[in-house]
Design an enzyme around this catalytic site. Structure first.
Site, PDB file in Angstrom:
ATOM      1  N   ASN A 150      76.905 -16.220  76.452  1.00 41.85           N
ATOM      2  CA  ASN A 150      75.452 -16.194  76.233  1.00 41.85           C
ATOM      3  C   ASN A 150      74.687 -17.356  76.880  1.00 41.85           C
ATOM      4  OD1 ASN A 150      76.695 -17.829  74.336  1.00 41.85           O
ATOM      5  ND2 ASN A 150      75.042 -17.590  72.869  1.00 41.85           N
ATOM      6  N   GLU A 459      80.083 -29.598  67.201  1.00 43.71           N
ATOM      7  CA  GLU A 459      79.814 -29.963  68.582  1.00 43.71           C
ATOM      8  C   GLU A 459      78.510 -30.760  68.584  1.00 43.71           C
ATOM      9  OE1 GLU A 459      82.010 -29.437  70.773  1.00 43.71           O
ATOM     10  OE2 GLU A 459      82.960 -27.480  70.522  1.00 43.71           O
TER      11      GLU A 459
HETATM   12  P1  NAD Z   1      84.056 -13.432  71.985  1.00 45.98           P
HETATM   13  O1  NAD Z   1      84.682 -13.950  70.739  1.00 45.98           O
HETATM   14  O2  NAD Z   1      84.272 -12.025  72.347  1.00 45.98           O
HETATM   15  O3  NAD Z   1      84.547 -14.273  73.243  1.00 45.98           O
HETATM   16  C1  NAD Z   1      84.451 -15.680  73.286  1.00 45.98           C
HETATM   17  C2  NAD Z   1      85.525 -16.190  74.209  1.00 45.98           C
HETATM   18  O4  NAD Z   1      86.791 -15.936  73.580  1.00 45.98           O
HETATM   19  C3  NAD Z   1      85.570 -15.502  75.569  1.00 45.98           C
HETATM   20  O5  NAD Z   1      85.937 -16.430  76.556  1.00 45.98           O
HETATM   21  C4  NAD Z   1      86.668 -14.477  75.378  1.00 45.98           C
HETATM   22  O6  NAD Z   1      87.282 -14.120  76.588  1.00 45.98           O
HETATM   23  C5  NAD Z   1      87.626 -15.235  74.480  1.00 45.98           C
HETATM   24  N1  NAD Z   1      88.525 -14.403  73.665  1.00 45.98           N
HETATM   25  C6  NAD Z   1      88.412 -13.088  73.364  1.00 45.98           C
HETATM   26  N2  NAD Z   1      89.462 -12.706  72.605  1.00 45.98           N
HETATM   27  C7  NAD Z   1      90.211 -13.806  72.405  1.00 45.98           C
HETATM   28  C8  NAD Z   1      91.418 -14.052  71.684  1.00 45.98           C
HETATM   29  N3  NAD Z   1      92.048 -13.099  71.029  1.00 45.98           N
HETATM   30  N4  NAD Z   1      91.917 -15.314  71.681  1.00 45.98           N
HETATM   31  C9  NAD Z   1      91.286 -16.300  72.335  1.00 45.98           C
HETATM   32  N5  NAD Z   1      90.155 -16.118  73.051  1.00 45.98           N
HETATM   33  C10 NAD Z   1      89.615 -14.885  73.072  1.00 45.98           C
HETATM   34  O7  NAD Z   1      82.518 -13.813  71.882  1.00 45.98           O
HETATM   35  P2  NAD Z   1      81.390 -13.447  72.946  1.00 45.98           P
HETATM   36  O8  NAD Z   1      81.124 -12.007  72.787  1.00 45.98           O
HETATM   37  O9  NAD Z   1      81.739 -13.986  74.275  1.00 45.98           O
HETATM   38  O10 NAD Z   1      80.182 -14.322  72.384  1.00 45.98           O
HETATM   39  C11 NAD Z   1      79.418 -13.907  71.330  1.00 45.98           C
HETATM   40  C12 NAD Z   1      79.825 -14.580  70.054  1.00 45.98           C
HETATM   41  O11 NAD Z   1      79.867 -15.986  70.227  1.00 45.98           O
HETATM   42  C13 NAD Z   1      78.846 -14.338  68.949  1.00 45.98           C
HETATM   43  O12 NAD Z   1      79.513 -14.077  67.746  1.00 45.98           O
HETATM   44  C14 NAD Z   1      78.093 -15.641  68.864  1.00 45.98           C
HETATM   45  O13 NAD Z   1      77.483 -15.882  67.641  1.00 45.98           O
HETATM   46  C15 NAD Z   1      79.164 -16.620  69.183  1.00 45.98           C
HETATM   47  N6  NAD Z   1      78.584 -17.893  69.651  1.00 45.98           N
HETATM   48  C16 NAD Z   1      78.604 -18.968  68.827  1.00 45.98           C
HETATM   49  C17 NAD Z   1      78.022 -20.159  69.215  1.00 45.98           C
HETATM   50  C18 NAD Z   1      78.015 -21.357  68.301  1.00 45.98           C
HETATM   51  O14 NAD Z   1      77.669 -22.440  68.744  1.00 45.98           O
HETATM   52  N7  NAD Z   1      78.345 -21.219  67.039  1.00 45.98           N
HETATM   53  C19 NAD Z   1      77.419 -20.246  70.464  1.00 45.98           C
HETATM   54  C20 NAD Z   1      77.415 -19.128  71.285  1.00 45.98           C
HETATM   55  C21 NAD Z   1      78.013 -17.955  70.863  1.00 45.98           C
END
Ligand code: NAD
Length: 478
Positions: A150, A459
């Site tokens: 994002n 963070e």
């Molecule tokens: P996601 O969990 O699908 O992916 C995040 C990352 O994890 C990607 O690089 C993905 O390739 C990797 N990933 C996917 N499966 C994995 C696994 N089994 N083991 C390890 N890594 C894995 O999330 P997204 O769709 O990329 O992002 C959206 C989500 O991120 C939302 O839930 C959002 O709220 C969260 N987010 C949180 C923050 C925060 O600061 N709290 C900031 C931005 C986004």
């Protein structure tokens, strides 16, 4: 020209052993814009080994010297802001005008941690004249940064800058949907800013494949994960087996509370930004709008007028761009069906946006549902799209009960002119970050993280340094 994205390991590009690539689709058009390496265990192994080899020399460098290199990286980020910003804008679909702020924040992380690391220290503990006892903060070694799509460079910088500043080396794994800008940042860091090769590596590919390999690797000493709950839980299970430290920055369903004494015009604008910034693809988005019932109808009228004035599209100065991934675009639309099944009607929006200028892009109309109750699916689940639930409340106690009635606890907003109420409510909200009389992000110096299922660890800010170092006590008998 089509984009081709490979990993960047040990100071050079690394192609996947099997030669596999996945298509990268342009969210503004729905058409192919490039190919991204589909790396596997071999690339992870090479990256972690490279980071482990580079770590002792990086760790032993004086903090001021590490800081100097990171400040140089920040300077180059600022100089390359247009080019890096355009790359990130192209792969995420973000309106170009948003990139100046995000690039500034990206540079700020390196500037902040490059400076603060010089005053990071242990303490001397008085144990009487026969002892000299002190603590020191040691780096972990190799740190993994697993990142979402994002705000790719911003999220990456906030994990990577403190990790590097404190003497760790990094293997970063950007989202497979938005990898190009981070690979370019790693290249700039090594080839232009003077970061030793191997200190900052990027492995590109699918998280479900690469993430578990990273977490199970014996040389991986800590992972900072930013992403969704499901992947966070999966990592947590692996981490439990290895006693691998994790920082988990997960999702949210943040409450934004408007009291009847608020500046309603400002609150309507702020509440609109809160759920539509980045087309709602924002972890701390204010997607549950709690409005005091005696101002509810008046306020909703102002809010809907603000939302109606938004401009969705691919243009540089659009207020909302497309959704970054097709899967997310489809997921958001499934919530329109759920809303209908649960008896909700949109006050505005309620479908994918269409129009000649939108082509085959993945656009969603910013949507407001009124008459929502906290037990409805839309009020409980993180949607990660521009959908707002408006929920009325009676008084302060009722607002707090509704706000805290969520599995998540990332952010929250309060709109009120009553300073006593603001402090009372802020103290009782179960959320890691409270913003009052605006709804914004972007404070590099301020800790960020979640309560409850929004994660643990922090963070940003000085506090992040304690999550990228481990405390050691030295007890000397004199
Ligand atoms: P996601 O969990 O699908 O992916 C995040 C990352 O994890 C990607 O690089 C993905 O390739 C990797 N990933 C996917 N499966 C994995 C696994 N089994 N083991 C390890 N890594 C894995 O999330 P997204 O769709 O990329 O992002 C959206 C989500 O991120 C939302 O839930 C959002 O709220 C969260 N987010 C949180 C923050 C925060 O600061 N709290 C900031 C931005 C986004």
């Amino acid at each position: 020209m089509l984009l081709k994205v490979d990993s960047y390991v040990g100071g050079r590009y690394l192609q996947p052993a099997e030669g596999h690539y996945v298509d990268k689709i342009d969210p503004r058009t729905g058409e192919k814009m490039g190919e991204v390496a589909n790396s596997g265990p071999r690339e992870v192994e090479l990256a972690i080994q490279s980071a482990a080899d580079a770590q002792p020399a990086w760790r032993d460098m004086r903090p001021s010297e590490r800081g100097r290199i990171l400040v140089e990286l920040a300077r180059i980020i600022r100089r390359s802001e247009d080019r890096l910003g355009a790359l990130e804008s192209a792969e995420t679909g973000k309106p170009g005008r948003e990139m100046a702020t995000l690039m500034d924040l990206t540079a700020q992380y390196f500037e902040f941690y490059a400076g603060i690391v010089n005053v990071m220290d242990g303490e001397v503990i008085n144990q009487g004249p026969n002892y000299h006892v002190y603590t020191r903060r040691d780096p972990f070694g190799v740190i993994g940064a697993i990142l979402p799509w994002n705000a790719p460079l911003h999220q990456a910088a906030r994990a990577i800058a403190p990790a590097l500043a404190t003497g760790n080396t990094v293997v970063a794994k950007p989202s497979e949907h938005t990898s190009a800008s981070l690979v370019e940042l790693a290249r700039i860091a090594v080839e232009e800013a003077g970061l030793p090769a191997g200190v900052f590596n990027v492995v590109v590919g699918k998280g479900s494949v690469i993430g578990p390999v990273m977490a199970r690797h014996p040389l991986m000493r800590k992972i900072s994960f930013t992403g969704g709950l499901t992947a966070g839980q999966e990592l947590g299970r692996i981490a439990a087996e290895r006693i691998l430290p994790l920082t988990l920055e997960l999702g949210g369903k943040s409450a934004n509370i408007v009291f009847d004494d608020a500046d309603l015009a400002a609150a309507a604008k702020g509440a609109t930004t809160a759920f539509t910034w980045n087309s709602g693809q924002w972890c701390a988005a204010g997607t549950r709008l709690l409005v005091q019932e005696n101002i509810h109808d008046r306020f909703v009228e102002k809010l809907v007028a603000e939302v109606a004035a938004l401009r969705v599209g691919p243009e540089h100065d659009a207020t909302s761009g497309p959704i970054t991934t097709r899967a997310q675009f489809e997921k958001i639309q499934s919530y329109f069906e759920i809303a209908e099944r649960e008896g909700l009607k949109p006050a505005i929006g309620g479908k994918a946006a269409s129009g000649d200028h939108l082509g085959g892009g993945w656009y969603i109309e910013p949507t407001v549902y009124t008459g929502v109750t906290n037990d409805m699916t839309l009020a409980k689940e993180e949607i990660f799209g521009p959908i707002l639930c408006v929920i009325p409340f009676k008084d302060e106690a009722d607002a707090l009960r509704l706000a805290n009635d969520s599995e998540f606890g990332l952010g929250a907003g309060i709109w009120s002119r009553d300073i006593g109420r603001v402090h009372r409510v802020a103290a009782s909200l179960e959320a890691g970050r409270i913003v009052v009389n605006e709804y914004s992000g972007g404070f590099v110096q301020t800790p960020c993280g979640g309560f409850k299922q929004s994660g643990y660890g922090r963070e940003q800010g000085i506090d992040a340094l304690s999550h990228y170092t481990q405390l050691k006590s030295v007890i000397i008998r004199l």
